[in-house]
Design an enzyme around this catalytic site. Sequence first.
Site, PDB file in Angstrom:
ATOM      1  N   HIS A 151      12.831  52.747   7.804  1.00 27.26           N
ATOM      2  CA  HIS A 151      11.932  52.430   8.912  1.00 27.26           C
ATOM      3  C   HIS A 151      10.498  52.848   8.596  1.00 27.26           C
ATOM      4  CE1 HIS A 151      11.018  51.702  13.195  1.00 27.26           C
ATOM      5  NE2 HIS A 151      10.142  52.683  13.005  1.00 27.26           N
ATOM      6  N   GLU A 152      10.306  54.084   8.198  1.00 26.06           N
ATOM      7  CA  GLU A 152       8.944  54.568   7.922  1.00 26.06           C
ATOM      8  C   GLU A 152       8.348  53.880   6.695  1.00 26.06           C
ATOM      9  OE1 GLU A 152       7.401  55.992  10.228  1.00 26.06           O
ATOM     10  OE2 GLU A 152       9.164  56.541  11.402  1.00 26.06           O
ATOM     11  N   HIS A 210       7.028  50.524   7.661  1.00 24.83           N
ATOM     12  CA  HIS A 210       5.668  50.587   8.217  1.00 24.83           C
ATOM     13  C   HIS A 210       4.630  50.659   7.096  1.00 24.83           C
ATOM     14  CE1 HIS A 210       6.851  50.644  12.338  1.00 24.83           C
ATOM     15  NE2 HIS A 210       7.300  51.894  12.350  1.00 24.83           N
ATOM     16  N   HIS A 240       7.589  47.074  14.424  1.00 25.43           N
ATOM     17  CA  HIS A 240       8.917  47.185  15.032  1.00 25.43           C
ATOM     18  C   HIS A 240       9.532  45.811  15.225  1.00 25.43           C
ATOM     19  CE1 HIS A 240       7.697  51.363  16.602  1.00 25.43           C
ATOM     20  NE2 HIS A 240       8.375  51.463  15.479  1.00 25.43           N
ATOM     21  N   CYS A 241      10.816  45.725  14.971  1.00 25.50           N
ATOM     22  CA  CYS A 241      11.565  44.475  14.993  1.00 25.50           C
ATOM     23  C   CYS A 241      12.366  44.367  16.292  1.00 25.50           C
ATOM     24  CB  CYS A 241      12.496  44.435  13.786  1.00 25.50           C
ATOM     25  SG  CYS A 241      13.457  42.926  13.638  1.00 25.50           S
ATOM     26  N   CYS A 279      18.283  45.986  13.074  1.00 25.13           N
ATOM     27  CA  CYS A 279      17.390  46.109  11.917  1.00 25.13           C
ATOM     28  C   CYS A 279      16.870  47.544  11.803  1.00 25.13           C
ATOM     29  CB  CYS A 279      16.211  45.141  12.070  1.00 25.13           C
ATOM     30  SG  CYS A 279      14.991  45.239  10.729  1.00 25.13           S
ATOM     31  N   CYS A 286      16.576  43.489   8.485  1.00 30.92           N
ATOM     32  CA  CYS A 286      17.112  42.184   8.861  1.00 30.92           C
ATOM     33  C   CYS A 286      16.534  41.136   7.909  1.00 30.92           C
ATOM     34  CB  CYS A 286      16.784  41.865  10.318  1.00 30.92           C
ATOM     35  SG  CYS A 286      15.037  41.485  10.623  1.00 30.92           S
ATOM     36  N   CYS A 327      12.649  40.602   8.357  1.00 33.53           N
ATOM     37  CA  CYS A 327      11.814  41.690   7.836  1.00 33.53           C
ATOM     38  C   CYS A 327      11.867  41.734   6.314  1.00 33.53           C
ATOM     39  CB  CYS A 327      12.248  43.026   8.432  1.00 33.53           C
ATOM     40  SG  CYS A 327      11.781  43.230  10.167  1.00 33.53           S
TER      41      CYS A 327
END
Length: 181
Positions: free
Chosen positions: A133-134, A137, A143-144, A149, A168, A171
């Site tokens: 996640h980080e 970014h 954000h999805c 995801c 996902c 992304c």
Amino acid sequence: MRYLYVGATADLDPDAAAEPLAAIGDSLAAAFHVPVHALPLPPIEFALDSARRQYGSIPVLEVLGRARPDDALKLLAVTGRDLFIPVLTFVFGHAQLGGAVGVVSLARLHQEFYGLPPNREVFLDRARKEALHEAGHLFGLIHCADSGCAMSLSTGVRQIDSKRAALCPACAARIERKPSS
């Protein structure tokens, strides 16, 4: 060649940090198609807010920016300290959107934090997801809307648990189109 550096802050015991760092590194290399290198990082004690008994992630990002090696495409720090930003009670991590540095906190990813028995697999799975996640970014992903995801927003550990440890298809395609700069 440029690398995605992943490093543990000095508060993490090197032996205890080896397994989550390896899991994180493998996940990031696969998702972002870049070589991942380890990097020891300094302690973040300077970021302690004694009233909150937490560590400010904003000053941590500032120091990471200065610690980033010249050949770093991105730098993701991993800490055992509980992080916050002023407008939130805590954060699992913090990264500059499209920037160079980010940080992930392992503190709230352990089952023990919630009064539950330890579970190594759950912990490692959460660490992979939050690192993805980080790092997402850092590579420009927002954000999805797909709740499964890794880029979906997580304000609690249950949301982390409901995600996949992967991006996902939408992304992942956005990452594929981005140049490695």
